[in-house]
Scaffold this motif. Structure first.
Motif, mmCIF file in Angstrom:
data_model
loop_
_atom_site.group_PDB
_atom_site.id
_atom_site.type_symbol
_atom_site.label_atom_id
_atom_site.label_comp_id
_atom_site.label_asym_id
_atom_site.label_seq_id
_atom_site.Cartn_x
_atom_site.Cartn_y
_atom_site.Cartn_z
ATOM 1 N N GLN A 62 46.201 45.443 7.830
ATOM 2 C CA GLN A 62 46.666 44.094 7.327
ATOM 3 C C GLN A 62 48.794 43.722 6.898
ATOM 4 O O GLN A 62 48.507 42.446 6.969
ATOM 5 C CB GLN A 62 47.032 44.865 5.334
ATOM 6 N N ASP A 63 49.460 45.110 7.320
ATOM 7 C CA ASP A 63 50.371 44.337 7.654
ATOM 8 C C ASP A 63 50.717 44.095 8.858
ATOM 9 O O ASP A 63 51.532 42.901 9.013
ATOM 10 C CB ASP A 63 50.976 45.890 7.901
ATOM 11 N N GLY A 64 50.137 44.049 9.586
ATOM 12 C CA GLY A 64 49.587 42.964 10.861
ATOM 13 C C GLY A 64 49.279 42.422 10.795
ATOM 14 O O GLY A 64 50.000 41.127 11.311
ATOM 15 N N THR A 66 49.829 40.046 7.630
ATOM 16 C CA THR A 66 50.391 39.931 7.629
ATOM 17 C C THR A 66 51.445 38.844 8.736
ATOM 18 O O THR A 66 52.600 38.244 8.801
ATOM 19 C CB THR A 66 52.044 40.754 6.690
ATOM 20 N N LEU A 67 52.008 39.663 9.955
ATOM 21 C CA LEU A 67 52.897 39.296 10.696
ATOM 22 C C LEU A 67 52.096 38.193 11.293
ATOM 23 O O LEU A 67 53.372 37.525 11.843
ATOM 24 C CB LEU A 67 53.430 41.021 12.146
ATOM 25 N N LYS A 68 50.890 38.590 11.734
ATOM 26 C CA LYS A 68 50.472 37.429 12.872
ATOM 27 C C LYS A 68 50.447 36.562 11.933
ATOM 28 O O LYS A 68 50.702 34.901 12.452
ATOM 29 C CB LYS A 68 48.917 38.113 12.506
ATOM 30 N N ASN A 69 50.817 35.782 11.138
ATOM 31 C CA ASN A 69 50.590 34.752 9.749
ATOM 32 C C ASN A 69 51.851 33.990 10.278
ATOM 33 O O ASN A 69 51.945 32.650 10.022
ATOM 34 C CB ASN A 69 50.114 34.894 8.367
ATOM 35 N N LYS A 70 53.177 35.190 10.712
ATOM 36 C CA LYS A 70 54.446 34.194 10.891
ATOM 37 C C LYS A 70 54.356 33.856 12.015
ATOM 38 O O LYS A 70 55.530 33.416 12.553
ATOM 39 C CB LYS A 70 55.400 35.219 10.906
ATOM 40 N N ILE A 72 54.505 34.949 14.952
ATOM 41 C CA ILE A 72 55.672 35.497 16.064
ATOM 42 C C ILE A 72 55.547 35.138 17.133
ATOM 43 O O ILE A 72 56.420 34.516 18.569
ATOM 44 C CB ILE A 72 56.497 36.909 15.879
ATOM 45 N N ALA A 73 54.338 35.589 17.706
ATOM 46 C CA ALA A 73 53.758 35.727 19.049
ATOM 47 C C ALA A 73 53.997 34.867 19.936
ATOM 48 O O ALA A 73 54.256 34.389 20.989
ATOM 49 C CB ALA A 73 52.258 35.876 19.503
#
Lengths: 380, 199
Positions: A62-64, A66-70, A72-73
């Motif tokens: 879930q943390d991952g 959340t980050l993915k939705n930003k 960044i990659a």
């Protein structure tokens, strides 16, 4: 180890259990099924522990997300690309053969030193593995660009040393039919006819063994103070000099591992299929044998070194035997040149192969010193 | 001996292609691992900018030194360990990581309202509890939980990544699990109670 796993926390802390829950595999299924058969009362605990591992995994995931939705990659990749393109355009130099460069160097140097002294005396039989194993059409090389790099040193007596100077595993065939996949940057020493009451090899580095059963002559692998006694099986040993530890992992059958000093009270560890044991630099085991890292038991396919011939000149067959086992075969080329044979010698030891071949040809052979002599007239 | 060498083994084909200068393979490597690295980095240090910079550095350097890189058995192990090394080059990161007992807040890892709705209610209950409990752990324990329960590394690999010995890795995991249980107190107690009833 596993049998002491009483509660949820023990399972929770067990790396093999967690890895199996996250990435189920056959070896794990087998192990934990067996564990449950042994401790049927713990089925509930196992299920709960599984659930909890997955909960923690889910939380991380879930943390991952959340980050993915930003997003960044993709942005970061653009930055990396810019960083790379600043660089001078890549030169057109073809990468050097891995065996002749970089990390392989130290071992090579050492071996050169080792052999340099006796270099003149050594009847240098150096065979390039590349054409040795051309027959292995089904061998899927992951990077076909890299040439095979198996170097076989034969000294005056019948001892052989096979050195794999490359990065990819290379096959080694022993006269008893045992097949070995010698890891990159590793070496293997043995007496070429295995002419003793024990079959013995000395390994430095890493290898996967597929040992032919012979109850009368057990097979021993010596590695940096450890000896692995084989009861007819396939297994991997990793004993790299630069590592402190030695790993033995069994794919099929059973092996026994103990230290070389027979007088010590060190126990022999018996490993069953799909188990591994790790020893530290003091040759102490990290614990009882545990479920083997499945990665260790993969990539064990040996090239299909077929010994089936149809209407083949005897010279071709003898050449192949000579190359496969690094033995010299002496025969009268003139009188054997007319012989053509159709025969399948697969899955036989060298002596069995020679027996069968000689039977067909109506000749005999003898093994003397380090050579095989074919005696007789051949075909007229 | 270095830890990378511990994992020298059958070379990863994608890694080998990248080493030979294949840019597609390099992009593939990035895509395969970047999410994991970002998440892992954020566990170690909550500063998104620092994590991003470290990942950028890591991949640019990888490409530039590709011809001299070793073959690796586990690419994820290699990358995670390298990233950690990069993160810890910052004095401030090290300080925060080792000094802090309990993280103050978690700016990045908050859910959006929509995500929460998507999750099933029951699942959410436990999942959210576990997640909050993990977020209250010290960074080192969060890190070790990520390595073990998300990335599935062994004790051996965790020891290699964190530059500690095997025993310490085991102890750290033990501590993290104990702390997690403490955080989850009631939930786990309830669970144990259920198990007691079973037998």
């Amino acid at each position: 180890m596993a049998n002491r796993l009483s509660g949820i926390e023990e399972l929770f802390e067990n790396e093999d259990f967690v890895r199996w829950v996250l990435k189920p595999d056959e070896a794990g299924d087998l192990f934990w099924e067996a564990w449950l058969r042994q401790y049927p009362e713990k089925a509930g605990i196992l299920e709960k522990a599984k659930e909890w591992v997955l909960l923690v995994y889910g939380s991380e995931k879930q943390d991952g997300e959340t980050l993915k939705n930003k997003n960044i990659a993709p942005r970061l990749w653009e930055r990396i690309k810019t960083g790379i393109d600043d660089e001078m355009p890549p030169s057109r130099v073809i990468p050097l053969h891995p065996g002749s460069f970089s990390s392989q160097r130290p071992l090579r140097k050492k071996l050169l030193l080792y052999y340099g002294v006796a270099a003149a005396a050594i009847a240098g039989l150096i065979l390039a593995g590349g054409w040795l194993f051309q027959g292995g059409a089904s061998y899927k090389n992951e990077t076909p660009k890299q040439a095979a790099a198996l170097v076989v040193h034969a000294s005056g007596n019948s001892n052989l040393e096979c050195v794999n100077t490359g990065a990819l595993p290379q096959p080694v065939y022993l006269v008893d039919g045992t097949r070995i996949l010698l890891g990159g940057n590793s070496s293997l020493r043995y007496e070429k006819f295995l002419n003793k009451d024990r079959r013995e090899v000395i390994l430095e580095g890493e290898a996967f063994f597929d040992v032919v059963k012979d109850a009368v002559r057990p097979f021993y692998v010596h590695t940096r103070g450890l000896v692995t006694r084989v009861l007819g099986t396939s297994f991997r040993i990793i004993a790299r000099k630069e590592d402190e530890k030695i790993t033995v992992a069994v794919k099929t059958g059973k092996v026994g591992v103990r230290t070389e000093q027979p007088d010590t009270k060190d126990q022999e560890y018996i490993l069953q299929a799909n188990q591994e044991v790790v020893f530290n630099q003091h040759l102490q085991a990290a614990g009882r044998p545990v479920v083997a890292d499945s990665e260790l038991l993969q990539k064990t396919d040996l090239p299909d070194n077929s010994f089936s011939f149809s209407d083949a000149p005897v010279g071709t067959i003898l050449n192949k035997l000579s190359q496969t086992y690094s033995v010299t075969i002496v025969y009268d080329k003139q009188s054997f040149s007319k012989c053509q044979v159709t025969v399948s010698l697969d899955a036989l030891s060298l002596t069995e192969k020679l027996d069968l071949l000689c039977k067909i040809l109506g000749v005999r052979y003898r093994i003397e010193d380090d050579k095989v002599y074919m005696e007789g007239k051949g075909c007229q | 001996m270095t830890d990378e060498e511990l994992y020298l083994y059958v070379p990863d084909p994608l890694w080998e292609r990248f080493k030979n200068g294949d840019r597609h393979a390099f992009a593939q490597l990035y895509n395969d691992h970047v999410d994991n690295l970002l998440l892992y980095g954020m566990k170690v240090i909550q500063k998104q900018q620092i994590v991003e910079d470290a990942i950028q550095d890591l991949f640019v350097e990888l490409w530039r030194s590709r011809e001299n890189l070793q073959s690796v058995r586990s690419v994820s192990f290699y990358l995670v360990k390298s990233l950690r090394y990069k993160l810890f080059r910052h004095e401030k990161t090290r300080m925060e990581y080792f000094m802090e007992d309990v993280p103050a807040h978690h700016p990045v890892l908050q859910d959006s309202a929509i995500e929460i709705k998507i999750l099933k209610e029951e699942e959410l209950l436990n999942q959210q509890k576990v997640r909050r409990a993990i977020q209250r752990l010290p960074r080192r324990q969060q890190e070790v939980i990520n390595l073990r329960f998300y990335q599935g590394f062994t004790n051996d690999q965790i020891a290699g990544i964190m530059d500690i010995n095997y025993q310490s890795a085991g102890n750290l995991i033990h501590k993290a699990i104990l702390a997690l249980r403490k955080q989850l107190g009631y939930a786990l107690l309830y669970l144990f109670f259920c198990i007691l009833l079973l037998f």
